[in-house]
Design a protein around this motif. Structure first.
Motif, PDB file in Angstrom:
ATOM      1  N   ILE A 150       0.985  -1.199  -0.069  1.00 22.66           N
ATOM      2  CA  ILE A 150      -0.120   0.035  -0.038  1.00 22.66           C
ATOM      3  C   ILE A 150       0.766   1.170  -0.067  1.00 22.66           C
ATOM      4  O   ILE A 150       0.376   2.409   0.269  1.00 22.66           O
ATOM      5  N   ILE A 151       2.237   1.153  -0.398  1.00 25.31           N
ATOM      6  CA  ILE A 151       2.932   2.361  -0.185  1.00 25.31           C
ATOM      7  C   ILE A 151       2.700   3.529  -1.038  1.00 25.31           C
ATOM      8  O   ILE A 151       2.555   4.566  -0.491  1.00 25.31           O
ATOM      9  N   LEU A 152       2.134   3.101  -2.163  1.00 23.20           N
ATOM     10  CA  LEU A 152       1.730   4.061  -2.988  1.00 23.20           C
ATOM     11  C   LEU A 152       0.536   4.558  -2.772  1.00 23.20           C
ATOM     12  O   LEU A 152       0.645   5.988  -2.628  1.00 23.20           O
ATOM     13  N   LEU A 153      -0.281   3.979  -2.348  1.00 21.27           N
ATOM     14  CA  LEU A 153      -1.763   4.634  -1.998  1.00 21.27           C
ATOM     15  C   LEU A 153      -1.379   5.387  -0.700  1.00 21.27           C
ATOM     16  O   LEU A 153      -2.142   6.658  -0.453  1.00 21.27           O
ATOM     17  N   LEU A 154      -0.563   4.981   0.148  1.00 17.84           N
ATOM     18  CA  LEU A 154      -0.242   5.832   1.401  1.00 17.84           C
ATOM     19  C   LEU A 154       0.402   7.209   1.089  1.00 17.84           C
ATOM     20  O   LEU A 154      -0.142   8.107   1.379  1.00 17.84           O
ATOM     21  N   MET A 155       1.282   7.094   0.099  1.00 16.84           N
ATOM     22  CA  MET A 155       1.943   8.365  -0.241  1.00 16.84           C
ATOM     23  C   MET A 155       0.999   9.278  -0.643  1.00 16.84           C
ATOM     24  O   MET A 155       0.967  10.553  -0.644  1.00 16.84           O
ATOM     25  N   PHE A 156       0.237   8.791  -1.770  1.00 18.92           N
ATOM     26  CA  PHE A 156      -0.942   9.586  -2.553  1.00 18.92           C
ATOM     27  C   PHE A 156      -1.873  10.056  -1.438  1.00 18.92           C
ATOM     28  O   PHE A 156      -1.986  11.355  -1.506  1.00 18.92           O
ATOM     29  N   THR A 157      -2.166   9.249  -0.361  1.00 16.64           N
ATOM     30  CA  THR A 157      -3.272  10.115   0.689  1.00 16.64           C
ATOM     31  C   THR A 157      -2.469  11.037   1.258  1.00 16.64           C
ATOM     32  O   THR A 157      -3.015  12.086   1.680  1.00 16.64           O
ATOM     33  N   VAL A 158      -1.369  10.876   1.945  1.00 15.95           N
ATOM     34  CA  VAL A 158      -0.659  11.769   2.708  1.00 15.95           C
ATOM     35  C   VAL A 158      -0.512  13.110   1.741  1.00 15.95           C
ATOM     36  O   VAL A 158      -0.560  14.393   2.268  1.00 15.95           O
TER      37      VAL A 158
END
Ligand SMILES: Nc1ncnc2c1ncn2[C@@H]1O[C@H](COP(=O)(O)OP(=O)(O)O)[C@@H](O)[C@H]1O
Ligand SMILES: [Mg+2]
Lengths: 283, 274
Positions: B73-81
């Motif tokens: 989920i690292i991409l999703l995480l960065m996107f959300t942040v």
């Protein structure tokens, strides 16, 4: 009473064209007569497409006759009320080891049949243990079936049938997809089961050697039973078997050739020891 | 390459968490996830962290195994942040350069959101890491049984799930085999643009589907031959039975949820902007 009895058994598959319209019938079984007594070991031989699997599926009421009657343990397979007891009486082992194991753990797969029968939990555990023990797979009970060899998978499948406590086991080419080691393994298991549990065994096979120990052999061709008798009777009719595109066991073949070459060797030799004896007697 | 896909990764170990009834684990995971999303204070997250550490310790699953799940989920995480950080306009401005503005609220929301997502993944991977896929299906079947009254085929769906679990590795292996067979015949699966590569997949998918249908047919026959006729009248080899530890687990999780809620409400614990 016969374990399996067929009278004038006929089965026709519908032939369909690309749109699914019925364009004709394909008679896969034609007037089959079959009598198997309890405890017998019967082998059914025949070339591809001769109707062996179709016949086997009748013993388990997966198919019901389009003509004539099939009785399993005295029950008419056409009767829907007897369906479950027919299936419980005659367990079925199929050719492809991968496609008949349902559970993700060996012991859960063996328990699948008893679960369907509504057997109480403690009794299921007893039967699973007993089934796995009788095929020598108890130590693999918590393994995943995916990691087993082909022969081991077939033994698990046999255990799954045993756990339903059938009177009769029908094996439809159980060794066709196995290597020689797996083949021996499965046959030995079947033989031991016969001794220990006295179940009736119907073995459908391509390998003539597997039929040597049978009490009766049936040969099928084009939906008919074309030969029947003891292994010795059947395998002494070498030319006839050839006509049905079947071989005879290698030893029988050798004996036959020697006899044709003028040596005084009796007909219908099945085992290596018999041939050795016959040759020793010559001089 | 294709075998690296692991579904429902299970970490075998002998721990209290592993031994819990699957229903308990499913319900408690859901409770934990809900508690994360109604949480909006520092003290709540501190309690959630302590609780997670406690459960991870009890599960005997090595920490690096749990962190592995986060990679996905690292991409999703960065996107959300990033989205939360730059697009929140309310609140005092902390930083301003060129067209970007970071506000206090933005920082606060993006940090909390990141924590939520990370804990969400950790919490649910803890469940799959400590429960066998089979137990999980059994648990879902048992929990959803009341839906039977609304004609939802719960047993059938659970059966489909467990059969899928059994056949995924077989089909993956088969895909591998077919790919190698087609490569040996000169198929080029690696080069070309998106469309060409998708086209190259056809000779792999067609035989795969044919074989999958054949397997499905065989399996249906084998199940029927073993007297399967739906869930009616079936008994269970491994019925789910609540034990004392299961009740204890419920009590502990409910206590955590209440504590986190109360703490967030009455002792929010403010440090700087959080
Ligand atoms: N599902 C089916 N639909 C139509 N025809 C079939 C089907 N299964 C088998 N047959 C036909 O029935 C005949 C007997 O097949 P089968 O019993 O499978 O033979 P065997 O097991 O001896 O190889 C063959 O001619 C085959 O083409
Ligand atoms: Mg066949």
């Amino acid at each position: 009473m016969e374990m399996i009895r067929a009278r004038e058994l006929v089965y026709e598959y519908e032939q369909r064209d690309d749109e699914g319209n019925v364009i004709g019938m394909n008679r896969a079984l034609d007037e089959i007569e079959l009598d198997v007594r309890p405890g017998q070991f019967v082998a059914i031989l025949g070339h591809n497409g001769s109707g062996k699997s179709t016949l086997a599926k009748h013993m388990n009421a997966i198919l019901v006759p389009t003509g004539g009657t099939m009785w399993v343990n005295g029950r008419d397979t056409k009767d829907p009320r007897e369906l479950m007891s027919v299936r419980q009486s005659a367990g079925m082992v199929f050719q492809n080891p991968d496609n008949q194991i349902i559970g993700t753990i060996v012991e859960e797969d063996v328990g699948f049949g008893p679960e369907n029968l509504g057997v109480p939990t403690e009794e299921i555990w007893r039967r699973v243990e007993d089934g796995l023990k009788s095929v020598g797979m108890l130590e693999y009970r918590t393994h995943s079936p995916n990691k087993l060899s082909g022969g081991q998978k077939q033994r698990v499948a046999i255990a799954g049938v045993i756990a339903m406590e059938p009177e009769c086991i029908v094996l439809d080419e159980p060794t066709a997809m196995l290597d020689p080691v797996g083949r021996k393994e499965v046959l030995r298991t079947v033989q031991e089961l016969r001794k220990r549990k006295n179940v009736t065994v119907i073995l459908i096979t391509h390998y003539m050697e597997e039929a040597i120990d049978a009490d009766a052999v049936y040969v099928m061709e084009g939906g008919h039973v074309v030969m029947q008798g003891t292994p010795r009777e059947i395998f002494s009719r070498v030319d006839e078997l050839k006509r049905y595109r079947l071989d005879v066991p290698q030893v029988t073949m050798l004996a036959e050739e020697l006899r044709k070459g003028g040596l005084d060797i009796p007909k219908g030799i099945l085992r290596r020891e018999e041939l050795v004896q016959a040759i020793c007697r010559l001089s | 390459m294709i075998r690296e896909i692991t579904i429902g990764q299970y970490y075998p170990a002998d721990s209290v968490i592993h031994r819990l009834d699957p229903r308990v684990k499913i319900v408690c995971t859901l409770l934990f996830l809900i508690s994360l999303f109604v949480q909006n204070s520092l003290s709540g997250y501190v309690i959630a962290t302590l609780f997670l550490v406690f459960v991870i310790r009890a599960s005997k699953v090595p920490f690096r195994f749990i962190v592995k799940g986060l990679k996905a989920i690292i991409l999703l995480l960065m996107f959300t942040v990033v989205m939360n950080l730059f697009l929140t306009k309310e609140g005092a401005v902390l930083l301003h350069f060129w067209i970007f503005t970071i506000t206090e609220n933005g920082l606060r929301i993006s940090v909390f959101m990141a924590i939520r997502l990370i804990y969400l993944i950790i919490g649910s991977s803890l469940m799959t890491l400590t429960t066998t896929p089979n137990a999980l299906t059994d648990g879902i079947e048992s929990l959803l049984r009341p839906l039977n009254r609304f004609r939802v085929p719960v047993h059938e769906v659970a059966m489909i799930m467990s059969i899928a679990l059994r056949f995924i590795p077989i089909l993956l292996e088969e895909t591998d085999k077919i790919m190698k067979a087609q490569i040996a015949r000169g198929a080029d699966l690696e080069s070309g643009n998106m469309i060409q590569r998708t086209k190259a997949m056809v000779p792999i998918l067609v035989p795969l589907f044919v074989s999958a249908f054949r397997r499905a047919n065989d399996l249906a026959l084998a199940m029927e031959a073993r007297c399967y006729c739906g869930g009616e009248g079936r008994t269970k080899m491994k019925p789910l039975v609540y034990k004392r530890q299961d009740y204890a687990a419920y009590v502990i999780v409910v206590a955590y949820v209440v504590l986190a809620f109360v703490a967030g409400r009455f002792a929010p614990l403010h440090i700087w902007i959080f």
